[in-house]
Design a protein around this motif. Structure first.
Motif, short mmCIF file in Angstrom:
data_model
loop_
_atom_site.label_atom_id
_atom_site.label_comp_id
_atom_site.label_asym_id
_atom_site.label_seq_id
_atom_site.Cartn_x
_atom_site.Cartn_y
_atom_site.Cartn_z
N GLU A 32 0.79 -1.04 -0.03
CA GLU A 32 0.13 0.13 -0.06
C GLU A 32 0.77 1.44 0.08
O GLU A 32 0.41 2.32 -0.88
CB GLU A 32 -0.93 -0.04 1.28
CG GLU A 32 -2.07 1.13 1.05
CD GLU A 32 -2.78 0.97 -0.18
OE1 GLU A 32 -3.05 2.32 -0.65
OE2 GLU A 32 -3.30 -0.03 -0.38
N GLU A 33 2.02 1.29 0.86
CA GLU A 33 3.01 2.53 0.70
C GLU A 33 3.52 2.81 -0.63
O GLU A 33 3.58 3.85 -0.89
CB GLU A 33 3.88 2.36 2.03
CG GLU A 33 4.79 1.19 1.68
CD GLU A 33 4.34 -0.19 2.60
OE1 GLU A 33 5.17 -0.95 2.70
OE2 GLU A 33 3.20 -0.24 2.64
N TYR A 34 3.72 1.56 -1.46
CA TYR A 34 4.24 1.81 -2.75
C TYR A 34 3.16 2.53 -3.59
O TYR A 34 3.59 3.34 -4.41
CB TYR A 34 4.65 0.38 -3.16
CG TYR A 34 5.34 0.42 -4.78
CD1 TYR A 34 6.72 0.92 -5.01
CD2 TYR A 34 4.57 0.25 -5.91
CE1 TYR A 34 7.07 0.82 -6.00
CE2 TYR A 34 5.18 0.21 -7.11
CZ TYR A 34 6.48 0.52 -7.13
OH TYR A 34 7.08 0.74 -8.35
N SER A 36 0.77 4.25 -2.80
CA SER A 36 0.56 5.68 -2.41
C SER A 36 1.72 6.72 -2.84
O SER A 36 1.16 7.70 -3.39
CB SER A 36 0.36 5.76 -1.00
OG SER A 36 -0.76 5.00 -0.54
N ALA A 37 3.05 6.18 -2.70
CA ALA A 37 4.13 6.88 -3.27
C ALA A 37 3.85 7.05 -4.78
O ALA A 37 4.39 8.13 -5.11
CB ALA A 37 5.37 6.24 -2.86
#
Length: 220
Positions: A32-34, A36-37
């Motif tokens: 998920e952080e990927y 979002s980035a």
């Protein structure tokens, strides 16, 4: 701003992601952080899919603002999903890893030097760009050797003067050289970029980031 990132611990983010000016494609298994980035730094919608059931989307999909070229082994469902964003051309026999064998923006496509001329001509017509059939820096898989956006071309330092001049004939954009992930010449494996932003693999040095920003037009 986040300049560098990994994909689940892997610095070869270009293998797993394909970015355009309006949308980026990542696998549904992406952290998920990927996701979002990518959306934040490249200012795009992030769409989740596989290509031929695989996560290596960057190797199997390529295109410009006019269309996508994708592996002919993509499923009917995957193709229909892509058609929600662009018209789609299937790269059928032989060299079907479209993201590996094609480098393209809205000005020009460079394709694997051994690609059949008929296929190269079809790509030219479909994406509405001239096509060069050549290696880049001695690497035939041009889509993994370099990165092209609508602001510039970043090629590996091994690129010959003749290769650089061949590209410069067809574009007024900057054509420069650099590396990724601490000296890798396979720029397309570790850099994702569009005209609005970029992300590089986590091993990329400050000097390498500076070259990316200079060539691709992100220096303020």
């Amino acid at each position: 701003m986040t300049d560098t990132i990994d994909f689940a611990g892997n610095e070869h983010i270009g293998v797993y992601t394909r970015v355009f000016d309006d949308v980026a494609f990542v696998t549904p298994e992406s952290p998920e952080e990927y996701i979002s980035a990518v959306g934040r730094e490249l200012h795009v919608e992030v769409a989740q899919t596989t290509i031929q059931g695989s996560s290596i989307i960057g190797s199997l999909l390529v295109g410009n603002s006019r269309g996508f070229v994708v592996s002919g082994l993509a499923s009917a469902q995957e193709i229909e999903f892509l058609k929600g964003y662009r018209k789609v051309m299937l790269l059928e026999r032989g060299m079907n890893a479209a993201g590996n064998v094609i480098l393209v923006n809205d000005d020009l496509a460079v394709v694997h030097p051994d690609m059949p001329e008929r296929i190269a001509e079809e790509i030219s017509t479909f994406l509405e760009v001239p096509v060069l059939m050549m290696s880049i820096g001695g690497v035939a898989t041009v889509g993994m050797a370099a990165v092209a956006t609508n602001k510039g071309f970043l090629l590996p330092p091994r690129s010959s003067r003749q290769e650089i001049e061949a590209i410069e004939e067809y574009t007024d954009l900057p054509v420069g050289t650099g590396t990724i992930n601490m000296g890798s010449n396979l720029i397309g494996t570790g850099l994702i970029a569009n005209s609005k932003g970029y992300l590089a693999g986590t091993a990329t040095s400050g000097y390498e980031l500076g070259r990316i920003e200079e060539v691709l037009g992100f220096v303020e």
